[in-house]
Design a protein around this motif. Structure first.
Motif, PDB file in Angstrom:
ATOM      1  N   GLY A  45     -10.635 -25.260 -26.880  1.00  0.00           N
ATOM      2  CA  GLY A  45     -11.360 -25.365 -28.133  1.00  0.00           C
ATOM      3  C   GLY A  45     -12.857 -25.354 -27.972  1.00  0.00           C
ATOM      4  N   MET A  46     -13.522 -25.452 -29.125  1.00  0.00           N
ATOM      5  CA  MET A  46     -14.983 -25.477 -29.153  1.00  0.00           C
ATOM      6  C   MET A  46     -15.445 -26.204 -30.405  1.00  0.00           C
ATOM      7  SD  MET A  46     -15.819 -21.563 -30.147  1.00  0.00           S
ATOM      8  CE  MET A  46     -15.054 -20.791 -31.566  1.00  0.00           C
ATOM      9  N   PHE A  47     -16.648 -26.766 -30.302  1.00  0.00           N
ATOM     10  CA  PHE A  47     -17.317 -27.342 -31.461  1.00  0.00           C
ATOM     11  C   PHE A  47     -18.503 -26.455 -31.779  1.00  0.00           C
ATOM     12  CE2 PHE A  47     -20.881 -29.819 -33.139  1.00  0.00           C
ATOM     13  CZ  PHE A  47     -20.336 -30.163 -34.367  1.00  0.00           C
ATOM     14  N   GLN A  48     -18.606 -26.047 -33.047  1.00  0.00           N
ATOM     15  CA  GLN A  48     -19.749 -25.269 -33.519  1.00  0.00           C
ATOM     16  C   GLN A  48     -20.496 -26.084 -34.551  1.00  0.00           C
ATOM     17  OE1 GLN A  48     -16.885 -21.888 -34.345  1.00  0.00           O
ATOM     18  NE2 GLN A  48     -18.798 -20.764 -34.062  1.00  0.00           N
ATOM     19  N   ASN A  49     -21.826 -26.107 -34.437  1.00  0.00           N
ATOM     20  CA  ASN A  49     -22.605 -26.815 -35.452  1.00  0.00           C
ATOM     21  C   ASN A  49     -22.570 -26.019 -36.753  1.00  0.00           C
ATOM     22  OD1 ASN A  49     -24.561 -24.780 -35.225  1.00  0.00           O
ATOM     23  ND2 ASN A  49     -25.935 -26.028 -33.979  1.00  0.00           N
ATOM     24  N   ARG A  50     -23.189 -26.549 -37.798  1.00  0.00           N
ATOM     25  CA  ARG A  50     -23.072 -25.899 -39.111  1.00  0.00           C
ATOM     26  C   ARG A  50     -23.728 -24.533 -39.186  1.00  0.00           C
ATOM     27  NH1 ARG A  50     -25.900 -30.819 -41.547  1.00  0.00           N
ATOM     28  NH2 ARG A  50     -28.022 -30.510 -40.876  1.00  0.00           N
ATOM     29  N   SER A  51     -24.593 -24.199 -38.211  1.00  0.00           N
ATOM     30  CA  SER A  51     -25.165 -22.845 -38.195  1.00  0.00           C
ATOM     31  C   SER A  51     -24.295 -21.882 -37.398  1.00  0.00           C
ATOM     32  CB  SER A  51     -26.593 -22.870 -37.635  1.00  0.00           C
ATOM     33  OG  SER A  51     -26.580 -23.197 -36.262  1.00  0.00           O
ATOM     34  N   GLY A  52     -23.204 -22.389 -36.776  1.00  0.00           N
ATOM     35  CA  GLY A  52     -22.286 -21.528 -36.050  1.00  0.00           C
ATOM     36  C   GLY A  52     -22.501 -21.502 -34.545  1.00  0.00           C
ATOM     37  N   LYS A 158     -20.366 -36.103 -42.041  1.00  0.00           N
ATOM     38  CA  LYS A 158     -20.837 -37.485 -42.137  1.00  0.00           C
ATOM     39  C   LYS A 158     -21.504 -37.637 -43.498  1.00  0.00           C
ATOM     40  CE  LYS A 158     -23.258 -41.167 -39.795  1.00  0.00           C
ATOM     41  NZ  LYS A 158     -22.226 -42.141 -40.065  1.00  0.00           N
ATOM     42  N   LEU A 159     -21.069 -38.655 -44.244  1.00  0.00           N
ATOM     43  CA  LEU A 159     -21.590 -38.918 -45.589  1.00  0.00           C
ATOM     44  C   LEU A 159     -21.510 -37.679 -46.475  1.00  0.00           C
ATOM     45  CD1 LEU A 159     -24.714 -41.018 -44.539  1.00  0.00           C
ATOM     46  CD2 LEU A 159     -22.484 -41.865 -45.299  1.00  0.00           C
ATOM     47  N   GLY A 160     -20.426 -36.896 -46.307  1.00  0.00           N
ATOM     48  CA  GLY A 160     -20.204 -35.723 -47.133  1.00  0.00           C
ATOM     49  C   GLY A 160     -20.952 -34.475 -46.704  1.00  0.00           C
ATOM     50  N   VAL A 161     -21.761 -34.564 -45.655  1.00  0.00           N
ATOM     51  CA  VAL A 161     -22.517 -33.412 -45.171  1.00  0.00           C
ATOM     52  C   VAL A 161     -21.800 -32.840 -43.945  1.00  0.00           C
ATOM     53  CG1 VAL A 161     -24.719 -32.628 -44.189  1.00  0.00           C
ATOM     54  CG2 VAL A 161     -24.696 -34.361 -46.009  1.00  0.00           C
ATOM     55  N   GLU A 162     -21.445 -31.565 -44.002  1.00  0.00           N
ATOM     56  CA  GLU A 162     -20.750 -30.958 -42.872  1.00  0.00           C
ATOM     57  C   GLU A 162     -21.670 -30.868 -41.658  1.00  0.00           C
ATOM     58  OE1 GLU A 162     -17.577 -27.546 -42.377  1.00  0.00           O
ATOM     59  OE2 GLU A 162     -19.584 -26.689 -42.579  1.00  0.00           O
ATOM     60  N   LEU A 163     -21.154 -31.354 -40.523  1.00  0.00           N
ATOM     61  CA  LEU A 163     -21.884 -31.288 -39.256  1.00  0.00           C
ATOM     62  C   LEU A 163     -21.488 -30.064 -38.455  1.00  0.00           C
ATOM     63  CD1 LEU A 163     -21.489 -35.024 -38.210  1.00  0.00           C
ATOM     64  CD2 LEU A 163     -23.443 -33.950 -39.354  1.00  0.00           C
ATOM     65  N   GLY A 164     -20.247 -29.621 -38.631  1.00  0.00           N
ATOM     66  CA  GLY A 164     -19.776 -28.458 -37.889  1.00  0.00           C
ATOM     67  C   GLY A 164     -18.280 -28.308 -37.969  1.00  0.00           C
TER      68      GLY A 164
END
Length: 177
Positions: A45-52, A158-164
């Protein structure tokens, strides 16, 4: 004119609905968590931040067993930065299509529901980052593609804001038994 535009936007936004687990009720093959995790499983797997941007890649070895009705998943993570982590999930059926799950770094209980080839999980996780720990929310969807392949996509916020987004590909290893 501005008021009408605002009203139109509100109506359009309110008409958008989220995907329901029942939308997958007829999809095949049917996901049976006991069956899928009856053999060792590997995941990538991978984690991508909200900019991809890909922030972290990882590999997971998963061994599982049953304790009565509970399904115990022992996950061992190896990250691209050389760090490792272990998470042990205890999954418990909670009715015909529902599951609850606990792990040391999960806040309270994860709650999930299965329909057809899909599982939808929601939970909060304590996530260590640079010496601090943050509680983040996961909206997690898993889809059984064939008998041995499960794809997972999770939105982390977090607090409704997508981190990734976290994307995982699970593959059963029946020959590793």
């Amino acid at each position: 004119m501005k008021n009408w535009l605002l009203i139109l936007c509100c109506v359009l936004l309110s008409s958008c609905s989220s995907v329901s687990i029942e939308d997958y009720a007829r999809e095949q093959p049917t996901l049976d968590l006991y069956e899928f995790f009856a053999v060792p499983v590997e995941a990538w797997g991978m984690f991508q931040n909200r900019s991809g941007e890909v922030i972290k890649r990882f590999h997971v070895d998963i061994r599982s067993h049953r304790q009565g009705e509970q399904l115990i998943l022992d996950e061992r993570f190896a990250y691209s930065d050389g760090s490792t982590e272990r998470r042990v999930w205890t999954l418990t059926p909670d009715g015909e299509k529902r599951w609850t799950g606990t792990a040391d770094d999960v806040v309270g209980e994860a709650r999930g529901e299965v329909a057809g080839n899909a599982l939808h999980w929601r939970y909060q996780l304590r996530l260590p980052v640079d010496g601090s720990t943050y509680v983040v929310s996961f909206d997690d969807w898993m889809f059984l593609m064939d008998r041995d392949t499960l794809i997972n996509r999770a939105s982390m916020s977090k607090l409704g804001v997508e981190l990734g987004q976290v994307t995982l590909f699970f593959r059963r290893q029946p020959d590793a038994e």
